[in-house]
Design a protein around this motif. Structure first.
Motif, PDB file in Angstrom:
ATOM      1  N   UNK A 166      33.730  42.619  20.065  1.00  0.00           N
ATOM      2  CA  UNK A 166      33.002  42.442  21.329  1.00  0.00           C
ATOM      3  C   UNK A 166      33.697  41.407  22.227  1.00  0.00           C
ATOM      4  N   UNK A 167      34.221  40.355  21.614  1.00  0.00           N
ATOM      5  CA  UNK A 167      34.962  39.358  22.401  1.00  0.00           C
ATOM      6  C   UNK A 167      36.195  39.989  23.035  1.00  0.00           C
ATOM      7  N   UNK A 168      36.874  40.853  22.269  1.00  0.00           N
ATOM      8  CA  UNK A 168      38.053  41.550  22.789  1.00  0.00           C
ATOM      9  C   UNK A 168      37.678  42.468  23.941  1.00  0.00           C
ATOM     10  N   UNK A 169      36.507  43.111  23.846  1.00  0.00           N
ATOM     11  CA  UNK A 169      36.034  43.984  24.933  1.00  0.00           C
ATOM     12  C   UNK A 169      35.833  43.194  26.221  1.00  0.00           C
ATOM     13  N   UNK A 170      35.237  42.007  26.095  1.00  0.00           N
ATOM     14  CA  UNK A 170      35.009  41.167  27.276  1.00  0.00           C
ATOM     15  C   UNK A 170      36.349  40.766  27.902  1.00  0.00           C
ATOM     16  N   UNK A 171      37.322  40.399  27.046  1.00  0.00           N
ATOM     17  CA  UNK A 171      38.642  39.997  27.554  1.00  0.00           C
ATOM     18  C   UNK A 171      39.321  41.158  28.270  1.00  0.00           C
ATOM     19  N   UNK A 172      39.283  42.359  27.639  1.00  0.00           N
ATOM     20  CA  UNK A 172      39.901  43.540  28.249  1.00  0.00           C
ATOM     21  C   UNK A 172      39.208  43.868  29.572  1.00  0.00           C
ATOM     22  N   UNK A 173      37.863  43.764  29.599  1.00  0.00           N
ATOM     23  CA  UNK A 173      37.123  44.046  30.827  1.00  0.00           C
ATOM     24  C   UNK A 173      37.488  43.096  31.952  1.00  0.00           C
ATOM     25  N   UNK A 174      37.623  41.810  31.632  1.00  0.00           N
ATOM     26  CA  UNK A 174      37.970  40.809  32.653  1.00  0.00           C
ATOM     27  C   UNK A 174      39.384  41.041  33.174  1.00  0.00           C
ATOM     28  N   UNK A 175      40.320  41.290  32.241  1.00  0.00           N
ATOM     29  CA  UNK A 175      41.721  41.510  32.653  1.00  0.00           C
ATOM     30  C   UNK A 175      41.839  42.769  33.509  1.00  0.00           C
ATOM     31  N   UNK A 176      41.177  43.864  33.063  1.00  0.00           N
ATOM     32  CA  UNK A 176      41.288  45.139  33.787  1.00  0.00           C
ATOM     33  C   UNK A 176      40.547  45.112  35.119  1.00  0.00           C
ATOM     34  N   UNK A 177      39.447  44.366  35.161  1.00  0.00           N
ATOM     35  CA  UNK A 177      38.632  44.386  36.370  1.00  0.00           C
ATOM     36  C   UNK A 177      38.981  43.324  37.390  1.00  0.00           C
ATOM     37  N   UNK A 178      39.839  42.361  37.017  1.00  0.00           N
ATOM     38  CA  UNK A 178      40.090  41.245  37.930  1.00  0.00           C
ATOM     39  C   UNK A 178      40.763  41.700  39.229  1.00  0.00           C
ATOM     40  N   UNK A 179      41.835  42.497  39.115  1.00  0.00           N
ATOM     41  CA  UNK A 179      42.549  42.901  40.336  1.00  0.00           C
ATOM     42  C   UNK A 179      41.676  43.770  41.245  1.00  0.00           C
ATOM     43  N   UNK A 180      40.983  44.814  40.695  1.00  0.00           N
ATOM     44  CA  UNK A 180      40.096  45.590  41.578  1.00  0.00           C
ATOM     45  C   UNK A 180      38.992  44.731  42.196  1.00  0.00           C
ATOM     46  N   UNK A 181      38.429  43.787  41.399  1.00  0.00           N
ATOM     47  CA  UNK A 181      37.368  42.925  41.932  1.00  0.00           C
ATOM     48  C   UNK A 181      37.897  42.029  43.042  1.00  0.00           C
ATOM     49  N   UNK A 182      39.108  41.506  42.848  1.00  0.00           N
ATOM     50  CA  UNK A 182      39.725  40.655  43.876  1.00  0.00           C
ATOM     51  C   UNK A 182      39.997  41.453  45.150  1.00  0.00           C
ATOM     52  N   UNK A 183      40.464  42.688  44.956  1.00  0.00           N
ATOM     53  CA  UNK A 183      40.740  43.554  46.116  1.00  0.00           C
ATOM     54  C   UNK A 183      39.447  43.833  46.880  1.00  0.00           C
ATOM     55  N   UNK A 184      38.343  44.092  46.146  1.00  0.00           N
ATOM     56  CA  UNK A 184      37.053  44.369  46.799  1.00  0.00           C
ATOM     57  C   UNK A 184      36.550  43.144  47.559  1.00  0.00           C
ATOM     58  N   UNK A 185      36.741  41.953  46.965  1.00  0.00           N
ATOM     59  CA  UNK A 185      36.217  40.733  47.599  1.00  0.00           C
ATOM     60  C   UNK A 185      36.965  40.368  48.873  1.00  0.00           C
ATOM     61  N   UNK A 186      38.203  40.869  49.016  1.00  0.00           N
ATOM     62  CA  UNK A 186      39.011  40.520  50.190  1.00  0.00           C
ATOM     63  C   UNK A 186      38.912  41.543  51.325  1.00  0.00           C
ATOM     64  N   UNK A 187      38.120  42.593  51.121  1.00  0.00           N
ATOM     65  CA  UNK A 187      37.990  43.599  52.175  1.00  0.00           C
ATOM     66  C   UNK A 187      37.344  42.981  53.419  1.00  0.00           C
ATOM     67  N   UNK A 188      37.870  43.372  54.570  1.00  0.00           N
ATOM     68  CA  UNK A 188      37.296  42.920  55.845  1.00  0.00           C
ATOM     69  C   UNK A 188      36.010  43.697  56.101  1.00  0.00           C
TER      70      UNK A 188
END
Length: 410
Positions: free
Chosen positions: A380-402
């Motif tokens: 489960x800890x590995x799942x959280x790490x994989x989720x954070x790593x995989x989701x960070x770039x898309x989440x960052x891209x979404x947060x920077x949308x005008x």
């Protein structure tokens, strides 16, 4: 927004894209099930092996005409076989060795016998093994009913036998087998004992075995040149090394080896065999971890792609949320939590399948059923790490949308 609200939004988004989400979660589940399954089966087999070796005792060693066949490295190299240890040599060694040690002699007489009693019979896969009066204790076997062989029976080859628990259940259906005469191949033997059920270990099951006196095994052996196995047990570990030295010198004399000649037999300590097996299991574990991690890397790439598609599809939604006051950190948190939730869904399936797969393999190999809590928490800890790593770039891209451009997105 609270974490609860973010999880609720993540589940709503997952519902609207069920097929895509489940395929991604399935990739994660496959990776984790491979990882957890291999590690679980290895842990279960290791526990079974530890129990098997501890029952025989660490303060013992075995003399054979070849090595154990267990090697770390050089997998293609087999142990060199020497000439067989003869019946007479084994008996002479037993008589001559220091009386402080207990010597047990054994030999396999057959590996495909059929055992019959009346109209009942077993499958033709019963092992017949010859042992002396110390043979059962040397193998960590205990009697549930009856008695052991005497020294006289061992040397005279009486028509008696001790059977495994599975044979007793098959032939006697819950009745006492003591003093009953059974047919083992072409031999009629009286049952004097039944063993406690032990399961199988390293491919051999005492529950499906018939033990006969040593000389009787010599008479019925299907092998023209059997090699006898000698096990030496000492009272405590302090005497082990001295007894190995004494046994080596004694057996060299029995085999009439010159001082300069190499030994034509192998002496193996029981704990050394266990340690070598554990080292081999460690290499298998490394391979299993590598396979699981490679699969998870593929799954994380797939998850990142899914999240990028999700950001593109929900551009207008992001614009609306920003227009009504959502900050970039709130948007980023929402998409990160969504990625983690998808990973945890796949992880739960993978861990469940992995435990079932690992324990299934373990039970087939004679191991025990275990629940690997450490691997469950680690998964489960590995799942959280994989989720954070995989989701960070898309989440960052979404947060920077005008927000203005996002609202205009069709």
């Amino acid at each position: 927004m609270t974490y609860t609200e973010n999880v609720r939004l993540a589940l709503q988004s997952i519902k609207s894209n069920r097929l895509r989400t489940m395929l991604t979660a399935l990739i994660i589940a496959i990776g984790l099930s491979a990882l957890v399954g291999i590690l679980t089966s290895l842990d279960a087999v290791k526990a079974s092996m530890t129990e098997a070796f501890s029952s025989m005792g660490a303060n013992s060693f075995t003399i054979r005409n070849r090595g154990s066949g267990i090697r770390v490295g050089n997998p293609g190299q087999r142990p060199k076989p020497f000439k067989s240890i003869r019946y007479e040599e084994a008996l002479e060694f037993k008589e001559r060795l220091n009386p402080a040690a207990t010597v047990a002699i054994s030999v396999r007489a057959s590996s495909g016998a059929t055992v019959k009693y009346g109209t009942e019979k077993t499958n033709p896969n019963i092992n017949v093994q010859g042992v002396d009066e110390n043979g059962l204790s040397a193998q960590g076997l205990e009697l549930a009913l009856g008695r052991n062989f005497s020294n006289t029976e061992s040397l005279q080859g009486n028509n008696v036998c001790i059977i495994g628990s599975e044979i007793s259940k098959t032939l006697f259906k819950g009745q006492s087998p003591l003093d009953k005469v059974i047919n083992v191949g072409n031999n009629r033997l009286k049952v004097i004992g039944v063993l406690v059920s032990k399961g199988s270990s390293m491919g051999f099951s005492g529950d499906r075995a018939v033990y006969v006196p040593l000389l009787k095994a010599k008479q019925i052996n299907s092998n023209n040149d059997p090699s006898y196995t000698i096990t030496v047990m000492v009272p405590n570990m302090d005497l082990l090394e001295n007894m190995i030295g004494e046994a080596t010198a004694e057996f060299r004399n029995i085999r009439k080896l010159k001082t300069t000649a190499s030994a034509n037999f192998e002496i193996t300590k029981s704990d050394a065999v266990a340690q070598t097996l554990f080292e081999n299991l460690a290499f298998i574990a490394i391979g299993g971890v590598a396979i699981g991690i490679i699969t998870l890397i593929g799954a994380s790439i797939g998850l990142m792609n899914i999240m990028l598609v999700s950001v593109t599809e929900r551009t207008r939604e992001i614009g609306i949320r920003k227009a009504i006051g959502a900050t970039p950190s709130v948007i980023r948190k929402q998409f990160l939590i969504e990625a983690v939730v998808i990973c945890l869904m796949g992880g739960a399936m993978g861990i469940l399948f992995g435990i079932l797969l690992g324990n299934g393999i373990s039970l087939m190999m004679g191991g025990s059923f275990i629940i690997p809590w450490l691997f469950i928490l680690g998964g489960f800890a590995l799942c959280v790490i994989v989720g954070v790593i995989s989701g960070y770039y898309p989440a960052k891209k979404a947060s920077k949308l005008d927000p203005v451009e996002a609202l205009r997105y069709e």
